[in-house]
Design a protein around this motif. Structure first.
Motif, PDB file in Angstrom:
ATOM      1  N   ARG A  58       0.808  -1.219   0.000  1.00  0.00           N
ATOM      2  CA  ARG A  58       0.000   0.000   0.000  1.00  0.00           C
ATOM      3  C   ARG A  58       0.842   1.272   0.000  1.00  0.00           C
ATOM      4  N   LEU A 102      -2.315   0.327  -7.237  1.00  0.00           N
ATOM      5  CA  LEU A 102      -2.994  -0.971  -7.109  1.00  0.00           C
ATOM      6  C   LEU A 102      -2.041  -1.989  -6.500  1.00  0.00           C
ATOM      7  N   PRO A 126      -0.714  -5.576  -5.535  1.00  0.00           N
ATOM      8  CA  PRO A 126      -0.856  -7.015  -5.826  1.00  0.00           C
ATOM      9  C   PRO A 126      -0.971  -7.793  -4.512  1.00  0.00           C
ATOM     10  N   LEU A 127      -2.172  -8.132  -4.128  1.00  0.00           N
ATOM     11  CA  LEU A 127      -2.421  -8.678  -2.794  1.00  0.00           C
ATOM     12  C   LEU A 127      -1.851 -10.078  -2.598  1.00  0.00           C
ATOM     13  N   THR A 153       1.117  -9.334  -0.720  1.00  0.00           N
ATOM     14  CA  THR A 153       0.714  -8.857   0.605  1.00  0.00           C
ATOM     15  C   THR A 153       0.363 -10.023   1.524  1.00  0.00           C
ATOM     16  N   LEU A 185      -2.033 -11.010  -8.543  1.00  0.00           N
ATOM     17  CA  LEU A 185      -3.277 -10.247  -8.633  1.00  0.00           C
ATOM     18  C   LEU A 185      -4.527 -11.118  -8.493  1.00  0.00           C
ATOM     19  N   ASN A 205      -6.884  -9.990  -5.735  1.00  0.00           N
ATOM     20  CA  ASN A 205      -7.644  -8.807  -6.157  1.00  0.00           C
ATOM     21  C   ASN A 205      -8.836  -9.212  -7.001  1.00  0.00           C
ATOM     22  N   ILE A 246     -11.636 -10.687  -4.903  1.00  0.00           N
ATOM     23  CA  ILE A 246     -12.372  -9.645  -4.162  1.00  0.00           C
ATOM     24  C   ILE A 246     -13.275  -8.862  -5.109  1.00  0.00           C
ATOM     25  N   TRP A 247     -12.800  -8.587  -6.314  1.00  0.00           N
ATOM     26  CA  TRP A 247     -13.641  -7.887  -7.294  1.00  0.00           C
ATOM     27  C   TRP A 247     -14.855  -8.742  -7.661  1.00  0.00           C
ATOM     28  N   SER A 252      -8.239  -3.510  -2.391  1.00  0.00           N
ATOM     29  CA  SER A 252      -7.995  -4.279  -3.610  1.00  0.00           C
ATOM     30  C   SER A 252      -7.919  -3.421  -4.864  1.00  0.00           C
ATOM     31  N   GLY A 253      -8.320  -2.148  -4.775  1.00  0.00           N
ATOM     32  CA  GLY A 253      -8.328  -1.280  -5.945  1.00  0.00           C
ATOM     33  C   GLY A 253      -7.208  -0.267  -5.911  1.00  0.00           C
ATOM     34  N   GLY A 278     -11.011  -0.963  -9.796  1.00  0.00           N
ATOM     35  CA  GLY A 278     -11.418  -1.761  -8.646  1.00  0.00           C
ATOM     36  C   GLY A 278     -12.733  -1.284  -8.050  1.00  0.00           C
TER      37      GLY A 278
END
Length: 418
Positions: free
Chosen positions: A59, A87, A89-90, A93, A253, A256, A259-260, A362-363, A375
């Motif tokens: 972040r 954005l 890349p979770l 994370t 990704l 992400n 979640i989307w 996520s966005g 996102g």
């Protein structure tokens, strides 16, 4: 002395966690540098790109500046260009989150938890400083705080693991807290508090369930639209190292995208550029980069997508129907009618917190101009999650309570201590 040694060991472990996240992008980038670019630019740039990816995953927004020559080579204009990429890349994370939760779990079982937590946070903060101040170089500009944001993510993960496993394993610290709590409040207040906490847990569980269903649906979409995804990938004409780098980027990704998908199921959907929308009713997007995962986006209008709202409703209803038994235990059999309402409000808050929070992180921005908004909107997802989960939870409580004849009017009258 033992505390110092423990803190040092955990600090070294935290640096190792940081290095693991850094290596996810560093390994494919160095292969790409060696094979596709034939060592055509300094090795420090490879390290800088890997460091930038790690910061982005935690972040920290980055500023990209392109000269007029670079812009002309891309065919996007003739003027110098500057834009922000935010954005995260979770997938990268999640490495930090998993490590933090694991450390929190170990700390909950330790007789000296503070030493390990402090050592881990300090070690991680020092590693984040090294990445943001030294390794990244001048590849991109850093617009966020490269120590505070990553360390906050790590600390929150540690505390989450610590509290969760303390409650689950009924640790001595949690037992002492329960003893103090039961001596301090009346039975009626305690029952209300426990009911609301049950609702919050229900909402969090329902949110996790929605994300799980979204993951399954997205996996099916990948299978169905595999040809479109592969066609986009082949249009880039990457070599084997480029294909490996692209695969790693897609894997990073995937959270992400899941979640989307959850935001799509709830109704708000998500954006792929300013003024665009991908919702259960229709898809309206402009030109997009040739990134393979974009091949999974549904096209045109599709009213059948509204069936997605049944996912949070059904999950919350089933959970609340079963959780009502816990409310009966708290109240000794007969539950005041206000209690399901309070618990359903807790469920709405829990669902909004987890789904809205995930949507918010996520966005971000992936490019200049219209690509600065990509996102879902966190507050929209939180609002609809609260409505669906809260209403379905209340309905489940009422159906369960009426069928068991366990609901009654009026407050709990006994003022005895718990």
């Amino acid at each position: 002395m033992k505390r110092v040694i423990m803190a040092l060991v955990v600090a070294i472990e935290a640096v190792g966690v940081l290095a693991a996240g850094l290596g996810v992008s560093f390994i494919p980038l160095i292969l790409l540098w060696m094979t596709e670019y034939q060592l055509g630019f300094p090795f420090s740039n490879v390290i800088g790109f890997a460091a930038a990816t790690w910061l982005l995953a935690h972040r920290v927004p980055l500023t990209v500046e392109l000269s007029d020559v670079a812009v002309q080579s891309l065919g996007t204009g003739s003027e110098p260009l500057s834009f922000v990429i935010s954005l995260a890349p979770l997938g990268i994370t999640l490495i930090t989150v998993w490590a933090g939760v694991t450390l929190g779990r170990r700390a909950s079982a330790s007789i000296q938890p503070l030493a390990g937590i402090v050592g881990g946070v300090i070690g991680f903060a020092l590693g984040a400083w090294l990445i943001g101040a030294v390794l990244i170089g001048d590849v991109v500009g850093v617009t966020g705080h490269y120590v505070l944001a990553p360390t906050t993510i790590y600390l929150i993960s540690i505390l989450t693991g610590f509290f969760y496993w303390s409650v689950r394993n009924n640790t001595p610290l949690y037992t002492r807290f329960l003893g103090w709590y039961e001596e301090s409040v009346t039975r009626a207040v305690g029952a209300h508090v426990r009911s609301v906490l049950s609702g919050i847990r229900l909402g969090l569980t329902a949110g996790v369930g929605v994300v799980g269903v979204a993951a399954a649906i997205f996996a099916c979409v990948i299978v169905v639209k595999y040809a479109s995804i592969m066609a986009l990938g082949q249009s880039l004409q990457p070599g084997w190292a480029g294909a490996l780098t692209l695969t790693v980027a897609e894997a990073a990704l995937l959270p992400n995208a899941v979640i989307w998908t959850a935001a799509w199921l709830l109704g708000p959907g998500f954006a792929l550029g300013i003024g665009s929308s991908v919702s259960p009713v229709a898809t309206n997007v402009g030109p997009l980069p040739a990134f393979p995962l974009f091949g999974a986006i549904p096209e045109g209008t599709h009213s059948w997508g509204l069936l997605g709202v049944l996912v949070p409703v059904v999950i919350a209803f089933v959970l609340s129907y079963r959780v009502f038994a816990n409310l009966r235990d708290y109240w000794g059999g007969q539950v005041p009618l206000l209690t399901p309402v309070l618990s359903a409000c807790g469920a709405a808050g829990g669902g909004a917190l987890i789904l809205g929070g995930l949507a918010a992180v996520s966005g971000g921005a992936i490019g200049p101009q219209r690509l600065q908004e990509v996102g879902p909107m966190g507050w929209e997802v939180a609002l609809w999650a609260a409505i669906y989960i809260g209403a379905a939870s209340l309905l489940g409580y009422l159906v369960s309570g009426i069928s068991a004849r366990a609901l009654r009017w009026g407050p709990f009258q006994n003022d005895d201590r718990m």
